[in-house]
Motif scaffolding. Structure first.
Motif, PDB file in Angstrom:
ATOM      1  N   PHE A 199      32.679  29.648  48.067  1.00 34.35           N
ATOM      2  CA  PHE A 199      32.559  29.154  46.694  1.00 34.35           C
ATOM      3  C   PHE A 199      32.425  30.332  45.726  1.00 34.35           C
ATOM      4  O   PHE A 199      31.595  31.234  45.940  1.00 34.35           O
ATOM      5  CB  PHE A 199      31.317  28.268  46.554  1.00 34.35           C
ATOM      6  CG  PHE A 199      31.534  26.842  46.953  1.00 34.35           C
ATOM      7  CD1 PHE A 199      31.678  25.853  45.990  1.00 34.35           C
ATOM      8  CD2 PHE A 199      31.601  26.486  48.289  1.00 34.35           C
ATOM      9  CE1 PHE A 199      31.868  24.525  46.364  1.00 34.35           C
ATOM     10  CE2 PHE A 199      31.784  25.172  48.664  1.00 34.35           C
ATOM     11  CZ  PHE A 199      31.934  24.188  47.697  1.00 34.35           C
ATOM     12  N   PHE A 200      33.255  30.324  44.683  1.00 30.77           N
ATOM     13  CA  PHE A 200      33.128  31.255  43.557  1.00 30.77           C
ATOM     14  C   PHE A 200      32.741  30.400  42.343  1.00 30.77           C
ATOM     15  O   PHE A 200      33.505  29.516  41.945  1.00 30.77           O
ATOM     16  CB  PHE A 200      34.434  31.994  43.303  1.00 30.77           C
ATOM     17  CG  PHE A 200      34.866  32.881  44.438  1.00 30.77           C
ATOM     18  CD1 PHE A 200      34.504  34.231  44.459  1.00 30.77           C
ATOM     19  CD2 PHE A 200      35.623  32.385  45.484  1.00 30.77           C
ATOM     20  CE1 PHE A 200      34.896  35.049  45.501  1.00 30.77           C
ATOM     21  CE2 PHE A 200      36.025  33.187  46.524  1.00 30.77           C
ATOM     22  CZ  PHE A 200      35.653  34.527  46.548  1.00 30.77           C
ATOM     23  N   ILE A 201      31.584  30.664  41.796  1.00 33.60           N
ATOM     24  CA  ILE A 201      31.027  29.786  40.761  1.00 33.60           C
ATOM     25  C   ILE A 201      30.782  30.574  39.481  1.00 33.60           C
ATOM     26  O   ILE A 201      29.995  31.523  39.462  1.00 33.60           O
ATOM     27  CB  ILE A 201      29.693  29.152  41.239  1.00 33.60           C
ATOM     28  CG1 ILE A 201      29.888  28.435  42.573  1.00 33.60           C
ATOM     29  CG2 ILE A 201      29.140  28.207  40.186  1.00 33.60           C
ATOM     30  CD1 ILE A 201      28.598  28.126  43.292  1.00 33.60           C
TER      31      ILE A 201
ATOM     32  N   LYS B 291      17.657  24.524  48.680  1.00 30.96           N
ATOM     33  CA  LYS B 291      18.054  23.242  49.262  1.00 30.96           C
ATOM     34  C   LYS B 291      19.003  23.377  50.460  1.00 30.96           C
ATOM     35  O   LYS B 291      18.996  22.539  51.365  1.00 30.96           O
ATOM     36  CB  LYS B 291      18.695  22.360  48.198  1.00 30.96           C
ATOM     37  CG  LYS B 291      17.708  21.915  47.124  1.00 30.96           C
ATOM     38  CD  LYS B 291      18.353  20.927  46.156  1.00 30.96           C
ATOM     39  CE  LYS B 291      17.318  20.420  45.147  1.00 30.96           C
ATOM     40  NZ  LYS B 291      17.920  19.462  44.197  1.00 30.96           N
ATOM     41  N   LEU B 292      19.834  24.423  50.449  1.00 30.29           N
ATOM     42  CA  LEU B 292      20.797  24.585  51.533  1.00 30.29           C
ATOM     43  C   LEU B 292      20.451  25.735  52.467  1.00 30.29           C
ATOM     44  O   LEU B 292      21.061  25.880  53.531  1.00 30.29           O
ATOM     45  CB  LEU B 292      22.214  24.810  50.964  1.00 30.29           C
ATOM     46  CG  LEU B 292      22.776  23.705  50.069  1.00 30.29           C
ATOM     47  CD1 LEU B 292      24.193  24.053  49.634  1.00 30.29           C
ATOM     48  CD2 LEU B 292      22.757  22.374  50.787  1.00 30.29           C
ATOM     49  N   ASP B 293      19.515  26.561  52.066  1.00 25.41           N
ATOM     50  CA  ASP B 293      19.134  27.735  52.857  1.00 25.41           C
ATOM     51  C   ASP B 293      20.336  28.650  53.103  1.00 25.41           C
ATOM     52  O   ASP B 293      20.533  29.173  54.201  1.00 25.41           O
ATOM     53  CB  ASP B 293      18.510  27.306  54.189  1.00 25.41           C
ATOM     54  CG  ASP B 293      17.752  28.462  54.858  1.00 25.41           C
ATOM     55  OD1 ASP B 293      17.299  29.367  54.133  1.00 25.41           O
ATOM     56  OD2 ASP B 293      17.640  28.458  56.104  1.00 25.41           O
ATOM     57  N   ARG B 294      21.155  28.819  52.068  1.00 29.94           N
ATOM     58  CA  ARG B 294      22.318  29.711  52.138  1.00 29.94           C
ATOM     59  C   ARG B 294      22.129  30.869  51.169  1.00 29.94           C
ATOM     60  O   ARG B 294      21.569  30.701  50.079  1.00 29.94           O
ATOM     61  CB  ARG B 294      23.604  28.960  51.783  1.00 29.94           C
ATOM     62  CG  ARG B 294      24.020  27.910  52.796  1.00 29.94           C
ATOM     63  CD  ARG B 294      24.395  28.527  54.120  1.00 29.94           C
ATOM     64  NE  ARG B 294      24.939  27.554  55.054  1.00 29.94           N
ATOM     65  CZ  ARG B 294      25.246  27.821  56.314  1.00 29.94           C
ATOM     66  NH1 ARG B 294      25.039  29.037  56.806  1.00 29.94           N
ATOM     67  NH2 ARG B 294      25.732  26.880  57.100  1.00 29.94           N
ATOM     68  N   GLY B 295      22.622  32.039  51.562  1.00 30.83           N
ATOM     69  CA  GLY B 295      22.540  33.191  50.687  1.00 30.83           C
ATOM     70  C   GLY B 295      23.546  33.113  49.550  1.00 30.83           C
ATOM     71  O   GLY B 295      24.610  32.505  49.676  1.00 30.83           O
TER      72      GLY B 295
ATOM     73  N   GLU C 146      28.034  36.594  34.977  1.00 26.24           N
ATOM     74  CA  GLU C 146      27.795  36.717  36.407  1.00 26.24           C
ATOM     75  C   GLU C 146      28.495  35.583  37.146  1.00 26.24           C
ATOM     76  O   GLU C 146      28.456  34.436  36.722  1.00 26.24           O
ATOM     77  CB  GLU C 146      26.294  36.684  36.706  1.00 26.24           C
ATOM     78  CG  GLU C 146      25.575  37.967  36.324  1.00 26.24           C
ATOM     79  CD  GLU C 146      24.108  37.929  36.718  1.00 26.24           C
ATOM     80  OE1 GLU C 146      23.549  36.817  36.775  1.00 26.24           O
ATOM     81  OE2 GLU C 146      23.548  39.005  36.958  1.00 26.24           O
ATOM     82  N   MET C 147      29.141  35.937  38.228  1.00 24.11           N
ATOM     83  CA  MET C 147      29.775  34.932  39.079  1.00 24.11           C
ATOM     84  C   MET C 147      29.005  34.873  40.388  1.00 24.11           C
ATOM     85  O   MET C 147      28.613  35.906  40.939  1.00 24.11           O
ATOM     86  CB  MET C 147      31.246  35.294  39.336  1.00 24.11           C
ATOM     87  CG  MET C 147      31.969  34.306  40.234  1.00 24.11           C
ATOM     88  SD  MET C 147      33.773  34.540  40.218  1.00 24.11           S
ATOM     89  CE  MET C 147      33.882  36.202  40.879  1.00 24.11           C
ATOM     90  N   LEU C 148      28.790  33.677  40.894  1.00 26.64           N
ATOM     91  CA  LEU C 148      28.088  33.492  42.148  1.00 26.64           C
ATOM     92  C   LEU C 148      29.091  33.354  43.287  1.00 26.64           C
ATOM     93  O   LEU C 148      30.121  32.687  43.140  1.00 26.64           O
ATOM     94  CB  LEU C 148      27.202  32.242  42.102  1.00 26.64           C
ATOM     95  CG  LEU C 148      26.180  32.139  40.978  1.00 26.64           C
ATOM     96  CD1 LEU C 148      25.382  30.848  41.122  1.00 26.64           C
ATOM     97  CD2 LEU C 148      25.250  33.335  40.980  1.00 26.64           C
ATOM     98  N   PHE C 149      28.764  33.982  44.395  1.00 23.78           N
ATOM     99  CA  PHE C 149      29.595  33.857  45.593  1.00 23.78           C
ATOM    100  C   PHE C 149      28.720  33.330  46.721  1.00 23.78           C
ATOM    101  O   PHE C 149      27.626  33.842  46.974  1.00 23.78           O
ATOM    102  CB  PHE C 149      30.186  35.214  45.986  1.00 23.78           C
ATOM    103  CG  PHE C 149      30.912  35.198  47.308  1.00 23.78           C
ATOM    104  CD1 PHE C 149      32.129  34.563  47.434  1.00 23.78           C
ATOM    105  CD2 PHE C 149      30.356  35.818  48.431  1.00 23.78           C
ATOM    106  CE1 PHE C 149      32.797  34.531  48.651  1.00 23.78           C
ATOM    107  CE2 PHE C 149      31.016  35.797  49.647  1.00 23.78           C
ATOM    108  CZ  PHE C 149      32.239  35.153  49.765  1.00 23.78           C
ATOM    109  N   CYS C 150      29.203  32.296  47.410  1.00 25.99           N
ATOM    110  CA  CYS C 150      28.413  31.688  48.467  1.00 25.99           C
ATOM    111  C   CYS C 150      29.350  31.089  49.518  1.00 25.99           C
ATOM    112  O   CYS C 150      30.399  30.528  49.178  1.00 25.99           O
ATOM    113  CB  CYS C 150      27.516  30.591  47.883  1.00 25.99           C
ATOM    114  SG  CYS C 150      26.454  29.780  49.102  1.00 25.99           S
ATOM    115  N   VAL C 151      28.986  31.239  50.780  1.00 27.14           N
ATOM    116  CA  VAL C 151      29.751  30.652  51.876  1.00 27.14           C
ATOM    117  C   VAL C 151      28.901  29.588  52.549  1.00 27.14           C
ATOM    118  O   VAL C 151      27.742  29.846  52.904  1.00 27.14           O
ATOM    119  CB  VAL C 151      30.164  31.720  52.907  1.00 27.14           C
ATOM    120  CG1 VAL C 151      30.932  31.076  54.061  1.00 27.14           C
ATOM    121  CG2 VAL C 151      31.010  32.803  52.252  1.00 27.14           C
ATOM    122  N   VAL C 152      29.474  28.392  52.718  1.00 27.51           N
ATOM    123  CA  VAL C 152      28.729  27.277  53.310  1.00 27.51           C
ATOM    124  C   VAL C 152      29.574  26.616  54.388  1.00 27.51           C
ATOM    125  O   VAL C 152      30.795  26.793  54.443  1.00 27.51           O
ATOM    126  CB  VAL C 152      28.331  26.231  52.256  1.00 27.51           C
ATOM    127  CG1 VAL C 152      27.468  26.843  51.177  1.00 27.51           C
ATOM    128  CG2 VAL C 152      29.572  25.584  51.643  1.00 27.51           C
ATOM    129  N   GLY C 153      28.923  25.840  55.250  1.00 25.03           N
ATOM    130  CA  GLY C 153      29.626  25.071  56.257  1.00 25.03           C
ATOM    131  C   GLY C 153      30.338  23.874  55.651  1.00 25.03           C
ATOM    132  O   GLY C 153      30.071  23.473  54.515  1.00 25.03           O
TER     133      GLY C 153
END
Length: 280
Positions: free
Chosen positions: A198-200, A215-219, A235-242
């Motif tokens: 995810f790029f947010i 809530k998801l315990d993801r970095g 600022e853009m957020l980057f996150c990888v989730v299942g």
């Protein structure tokens, strides 16, 4: 030594699977799905030449020429992979049954099995020479991308096969097999789509990041970005989730900021904390 043995073992396994696919599905049905194996298949049916030996006769000059043009980047593993595949095809040919004479089934299953075998070879840092070397040389000499070169070479081989066998249908089936092979090679090397990246873009980055972590315990990682039109730094957020967390993260983002701009991309293989460890 252990890593080298593992590498050569993987190349042998991949070459054997590819050889079985060729003997069981593609060669007997005249499906010449591009590459050196496709040319060898044509010569086998027209002149009776053994496929494996014919491939080796093409591969060795190509390997020597590639070393001259590209240097020694294609080395022992490439020679080993090419020789193993060629020998496996001819040695196994008398013992491998032909499972089907249906061209569609042969193209599908032959393409899938070839992709699995070649994918394993590439994953263990090997190569089977052939058109890979030609594509790399075209890239070096003429500036064509490797992908464009491979596509052009394989299309040429499939066209030659169609003319040689006087059958447009065989060329169409060969294209199906080639497509499946390339897709499966990527799948074996990269793994299935196991996660989403995810790029947010949001003006409420800290709040969104905190909710995702709680809530998801993801970095979450902050990336510095700047709008080209406004010149505004954001600022853009980057996150990888299942996969199971895709809906949850979208709910979090849009509950906090309905104006957020979100990009969701496939992540084929994710290594590290929260996912899986790297294994060579």
């Amino acid at each position: 030594m252990v890593n080298s043995l593992r590498s050569y073992g993987g190349i042998i396994l991949g070459a054997l699977i590819t050889a079985v696919a060729l003997n069981m599905f593609l060669i007997p049905n005249k499906v010449a799905a591009g590459g050196v194996s496709g040319l060898a298949t044509v010569l086998h049916h027209l002149l009776g030449f053994p496929v494996g030996l014919t491939m080796l006769c093409f591969d060795i000059p190509l390997l020597l020429l590639s070393v001259r043009v590209l240097g020694s980047r294609f080395g022992v593993n490439t020679l080993f992979g090419a020789a193993t595949l060629s020998l496996s095809i001819d040695i196994l040919a008398p013992y491998i049954p032909v499972l089907t004479g249906d061209l569609l089934l042969a193209s599908i299953y032959g393409g899938i099995m070839s992709g699995i075998g070649l994918g394993i070879v590439f994953r263990f840092e090997g190569s089977t020479a052939g058109t890979d070397l030609v594509a790399a040389m075209f890239n070096k000499l003429f500036g064509f991308s490797v992908g464009q070169s491979l596509l052009g070479i394989d299309f040429f081989v499939i066209t030659i096969a169609g003319l040689a066998f006087s059958s447009v249908e065989l060329s169409l089936y060969a294209l199906i097999s080639l497509f499946l092979t390339t897709q499966i090679i990527d799948l074996v090397q990269e793994g299935p789509t196991s996660a989403k990246a995810f790029f947010i873009m949001t003006g409420k980055g800290e709040q969104v990041a905190r909710e995702i972590m709680d809530k998801l315990d993801r970095g979450v990682t902050y990336l510095q970005a700047r709008g080209a039109y406004t010149g505004e730094a954001r600022e853009m957020l980057f996150c990888v989730v299942g996969k199971r967390e895709i809906t949850k993260i979208k709910d979090i983002v849009y509950h906090i900021d309905k104006q957020a701009f979100v990009i969701v991309a496939d992540a084929h293989e994710v290594l590290g904390e929260g996912f899986k460890a790297y294994k060579k």
